[in-house]
Scaffold this motif. Sequence first.
Motif, PDB file in Angstrom:
ATOM      1  N   PRO A   1      42.967 -25.169 -15.395  1.00 57.41           N
ATOM      2  CA  PRO A   1      43.295 -26.419 -16.082  1.00 57.41           C
ATOM      3  C   PRO A   1      43.412 -26.224 -17.584  1.00 57.41           C
TER       4      PRO A   1
ATOM      5  N   GLU B   1      42.929 -27.195 -21.387  1.00 62.76           N
ATOM      6  CA  GLU B   1      41.911 -27.903 -22.159  1.00 62.76           C
ATOM      7  C   GLU B   1      42.496 -28.511 -23.437  1.00 62.76           C
ATOM      8  N   ALA B   2      43.410 -27.773 -24.078  1.00 64.89           N
ATOM      9  CA  ALA B   2      43.994 -28.242 -25.334  1.00 64.89           C
ATOM     10  C   ALA B   2      45.336 -27.555 -25.550  1.00 64.89           C
TER      11      ALA B   2
ATOM     12  N   ASP C   1      45.190 -23.655 -24.470  1.00 66.86           N
ATOM     13  CA  ASP C   1      43.810 -23.205 -24.280  1.00 66.86           C
ATOM     14  C   ASP C   1      43.382 -23.676 -22.894  1.00 66.86           C
ATOM     15  N   PHE C   2      43.007 -22.722 -22.038  1.00 65.44           N
ATOM     16  CA  PHE C   2      42.641 -23.049 -20.667  1.00 65.44           C
ATOM     17  C   PHE C   2      41.125 -23.141 -20.514  1.00 65.44           C
ATOM     18  N   VAL C   3      40.699 -23.954 -19.580  1.00 65.11           N
ATOM     19  CA  VAL C   3      39.283 -23.996 -19.212  1.00 65.11           C
ATOM     20  C   VAL C   3      38.874 -22.591 -18.774  1.00 65.11           C
TER      21      VAL C   3
ATOM     22  N   ARG D   1      47.352 -35.058 -14.154  1.00 65.79           N
ATOM     23  CA  ARG D   1      46.906 -33.979 -15.044  1.00 65.79           C
ATOM     24  C   ARG D   1      48.088 -33.385 -15.817  1.00 65.79           C
TER      25      ARG D   1
ATOM     26  N   GLU E   1      43.492 -32.102 -27.978  1.00 66.16           N
ATOM     27  CA  GLU E   1      42.743 -32.075 -26.721  1.00 66.16           C
ATOM     28  C   GLU E   1      43.494 -32.825 -25.633  1.00 66.16           C
TER      29      GLU E   1
ATOM     30  N   GLY F   1      40.986 -36.477 -20.612  1.00 67.18           N
ATOM     31  CA  GLY F   1      40.246 -36.269 -19.368  1.00 67.18           C
ATOM     32  C   GLY F   1      40.612 -37.316 -18.322  1.00 67.18           C
TER      33      GLY F   1
END
Length: 343
Positions: free
Chosen positions: A188, A190-191, A211-213, A319, A339, A342
């Motif tokens: 997923p 993240e940013a 930027d990935f989780v 998502r 970001e 969520g």
Amino acid sequence: MTKRLAWIGCGRHAEQMLLPQITRHDVEIVGVCDINESAARATAKRYGVPRIFTDYRDLLDLAGVDVVGMAVGPKQHRDFAVAALAKGHDVFMEKPCGANLADAKVIEEAAAAARRIVGVGFMKRYSTANRIAHNVVKGEDFGKVAGLFGEYMTAPSYFQSGETVDYSSFYLHHCIHYMDLVAYLVAPVEAVTVFRTEIAPGKLLLHVHFDFVGGSIGTVLMGTIQSRGTPVERLQVMGDHRRVEVDGVIDVRYFRNPPFKADDPDATLADGTDTLSWKPNFTAAANEDFKGYHAMFTAFFAKVNGAASDMPTIAEGVRAMAVLEAMIAGAAQPGTRIEVAGP
């Protein structure tokens, strides 16, 4: 079990890409709808559909419909999907899931209330080459993904009308695919951080950093400055001394960690270390679909029939829209880390 399908939207994409693959499954198309009656009639004639409509509400009143499919505009996807869910139908929709994240959430809420399935047309997950890459990356041998690099370009003529420049179609119909695909291949998002240049009105280039989780990073080049008559898509996923590359959705190469061979008189191609490659056999007389639409509908109808399936549903659509909205915000604030919203 044969599913009775009502279809909305009889444009070129539905005619050439979606309906030919749908009809390879156990489906009976019982009605088609388009505001252009001649387009609806042409589609009905081609697929032997008994009923045509120009108002989607009349189509949804047909008795015995199991599934409603659609390939229309973003706002229509929201409105038509919500109406179909209220009638108790499962839904397949082309991407995007509305014009914005709020629209996608409205569809998600309607699907939850109706307890029905909404499948989303992220067919790039099902491109044979991308699925091979995904399975390599998720396999035990690959290890943790360090980074992703990609190019996914198109031309200004595809999204520009005359002197009017509006990038919303570029974002919603083109970029949205990779908002889903990068998460499918890595993790997923993240940013997002975006850098942009516009070399002329309608000619935009974006460098989109993800930027990935879990700490992986990625960059995808997206823009409207390449000809659609040339290959415009390339991917690389990199791990520790390993990488998998997909070129033009038809060539896959998996690089491992082979020894140098120049000074080895016994050098050979060694299983387990040397490069693996795959490309489709276009000379085979088989009705295969390497772009992924057939496999996508196989997964969709499996899910509708209650079987296990990896079909992306409206949750994945939400998502992807959240990542897209972060990217759009980043394009308006180049260099700023945005970001991703969520749940």
